[in-house]
Design a protein around this motif. Sequence first.
Motif, PDB file in Angstrom:
ATOM      1  N   ASN A 115       8.222  -1.566   1.765  1.00 56.32           N
ATOM      2  CA  ASN A 115       8.143  -2.935   1.232  1.00 56.32           C
ATOM      3  C   ASN A 115       7.765  -3.935   2.319  1.00 56.32           C
ATOM      4  N   ARG A 150       2.212  -0.445  -7.358  1.00 57.78           N
ATOM      5  CA  ARG A 150       2.824  -0.406  -6.028  1.00 57.78           C
ATOM      6  C   ARG A 150       3.967   0.601  -5.972  1.00 57.78           C
ATOM      7  N   ARG A 151       4.641   0.776  -7.108  1.00 56.46           N
ATOM      8  CA  ARG A 151       5.743   1.734  -7.141  1.00 56.46           C
ATOM      9  C   ARG A 151       5.217   3.164  -6.938  1.00 56.46           C
ATOM     10  N   MET A 191       4.479   3.593  -3.300  1.00 55.04           N
ATOM     11  CA  MET A 191       5.703   3.759  -2.517  1.00 55.04           C
ATOM     12  C   MET A 191       6.239   5.181  -2.644  1.00 55.04           C
ATOM     13  N   GLU A 223      12.611   0.390   2.319  1.00 50.29           N
ATOM     14  CA  GLU A 223      12.552  -0.987   2.831  1.00 50.29           C
ATOM     15  C   GLU A 223      11.370  -1.168   3.780  1.00 50.29           C
ATOM     16  N   ASP A 227       0.305  -6.031  -1.286  1.00 53.51           N
ATOM     17  CA  ASP A 227       0.486  -6.040  -2.744  1.00 53.51           C
ATOM     18  C   ASP A 227      -0.767  -6.675  -3.334  1.00 53.51           C
TER      19      ASP A 227
END
Length: 841
Positions: free
Chosen positions: A260, A220-221, A224, A257, A265
């Motif tokens: 997120n 997920r990082r 992002m 943000e 996820d």
Amino acid sequence: MANWFGLDRLFVAASRKALNSWVSPDVHTENLADLKLDPNKPVCYVLQSPSLSNALLVDRETQQLGLPRALKPMDTHLFREDQSFFYLTQEASSQSAAKNRFEYADRFVRLVEAVRQNPELDVQLVPVTILWGRSPDKEESLFKILFSDSWSSPGAIKQLATVVLNGKSTLVKFGSPLLVRSLMADDMSESLALRKIARVLRVHFRRQREMAIGPDLSHRRTLMNSILQSGAVRTAIHEESVEKQLPPEAIEEKAREYVNEIAADYAYPVIRSLSLLLNWLWTRLYDGVEVHHFEEVTKMASDYEIIYTPCHRSHIDYLLLSYVIHDRGLMPPHIAAGANLNIPVVGPILRRGGAFFLRRSFKGNNLYAAVFTEYLHLITTKGFPIEYFIEGGRSRTGRLLPPKGGMLAMTVKSYMRDSTRPIAFIPTYIGYERLMEGSTYIGELRGKAKQQESLASVVMAARKIEKIFGKVHLSFGEPILLDDILEQENPGWKKQQWDVEAKLPWVNRSVSKLANQINTNINSTAVINPITLLSLVLLSTPNHAIDEDVLVRQLELYQQLALRLPYSNKIEVTHMAPVNIVSYGVQLKAIQRVKHPLGDLVCVADNQAVFLTYFRNNILHLYIIPSLVACLVQQNGEIQREQLVRVISSLYPYLQSELFLGFDASEIESLVNRHVDTLTEFGLMTSENGTVNSPHPNTEAFAQLVVLGEAVKESMERYYMTITLLTQRGSGKVKQKQLEDLCSLLAQRLSVLYEFNSPEFFDKGIFRNFIETLKKVGFLRVDEEELLHFDERLINMAHQAHLVLRPEALNTILHITSVSDEEIASAMAQLEAKGKKKGQG
């Protein structure tokens, strides 16, 4: 690499015996007929990675299916190998890893070289995909899910545990054969040939795994960072930094943000766990979930980016569609969910199950819009199937809502940026026999504040009503290819350079056309279930009551009409006999039987009439043309076919817009004539020398014709009311918003005084849609002051109302619309005050 078959023969034999006694996979055999293996060419099976259990399983299944055995020799006069399979992926040696070199199986190398050297030789490669723990209908344990297939390669110990735990819930899929010679050119070197064939096989295995468990997007990082570093997001960060005079780092943190807040996820174990929960839920709530026309989705899933666009009837839709897709071996989609569902406990579970969250509006927040658009682009291009509801919210009336183009526009622009993987939209019809949120919907239509949408509200609604929900139907409609839509609006668009952020009229037209086609295709795959049929008949009778024998004959008429003149080839009609349909409706407490010495009567159950309008509206579009034919013939006694066609053709654009009908205007004449001929054959009318006649009023045929004709009356009354209000006020005297509000108010009054009090009748959105269609066909125009103007054509249209509506209905509408300017001004002031109060609340 480990040579499994150099092990002791006793060990292999024992492993084979244990596997045969324990493992019972689900073998996808629907494509075996398409294998078309050439008996004159050797067959070699390809497995993705080294595994003794996989090799033994393929050998057993090939034997049982009558195919060449995987562990038997490939033996021709041109080529010989001890076994008929190889692994595509090898265990890398330390030397090859150090050199960053891909290592091929020895057998793979030998057979490619043999084909290169011998022009008479060719080999059929059959890729076989094995997914342990991927037969959802057999899953029973959360523990097993931990040992099911994922993107990571299991070690020997985990593979052993996987076989033990998931031996009875495993999927085996045989791919279509690939001819080695067709994959390489005559002058191709061995290394180049190996590389090309391996690439084709890797793509096949990746697509099969993506179809089942989704693309490998586990970090997920990484996701992002990819979004935050995209050009559009960097531009939005810079612009907001300048506008708000804040450092770029602070704006970037806000963008982080947003990611997120939005991003799913995705966790496959959570998907599998939810599948177990949902299997229990459907068994508890429903008598069954019936699925229609899913095979088309399976065929397209490997070659297209799939976007599911279902109708939106209940919060259950989210769960139901994902469950059905997973249950049939495909990856559940990422679902666009409202930010209101991102609540504690529920939100994280949905997010791990593939939900991504979006706000109701992006207006005024360019940074959020850029982040969301980039996220959608990323998951689309990565190959994740996606699901979103283009209606924008749940239908409170049972009709399809006018589509909203926001998500579609973002999808189209994403595709224009990267069109390497074609997109197919899958319109999906969802039909219930009872609805959890029914009472909530009725309250909202009557003016109550809209309840906060949440799964908790669904649970509360379910507790208030008896848990008798009947069956649920999912029917998958004709796929819509985005390439086709874009080519129709701008042929050759791919060869041109586009600024996707610019406002391009042809793109807007494409989005509008796509949205309308999705709704049309949803309606073209509707399911006629027992409750929708009962609703359609009973709501067309006086006092919503009818003799049971007459009801049975009317139900049979409707079934026969749907079968003889099918709306489309994807419409499903209940096979339940009419007598059993009545009993079923009583069982579900939608209707009730009233005993009577002269014959039992059937009526709508207490307080159910308004609810049944919802289910009637699910299939109203399927019967609107025969209803209009019946209405015109019964109302006029006799009518020329030519006039029948002319009147229906003039009304069709409004009905088509309201109900998303799938017929082209050029088809109406043929359609009307076919219905006249069929209804004549059924004895409901006669036709001779171009004149269509109604039966005698005292006959059963006339009574059936009256009931059939009632279905279209509400639409006709709304149309006539709108036109009457316009003509009474005068051209250039009223604005569209005022007209919509006034039509809704007067329809509500008419509903209370003269009809049964159904909030669906005075739904403002239906009036808005009719007014928009009048503008589209040129009967209305709007000036600079937003006032509506019309000419004689609208007045002439009003004069045709006597052909459809009874004199008493016309007089009632004329009376109720005869309101003074002072009364209108007062009503508008009250509405405005109410709207302000609601906004402050």
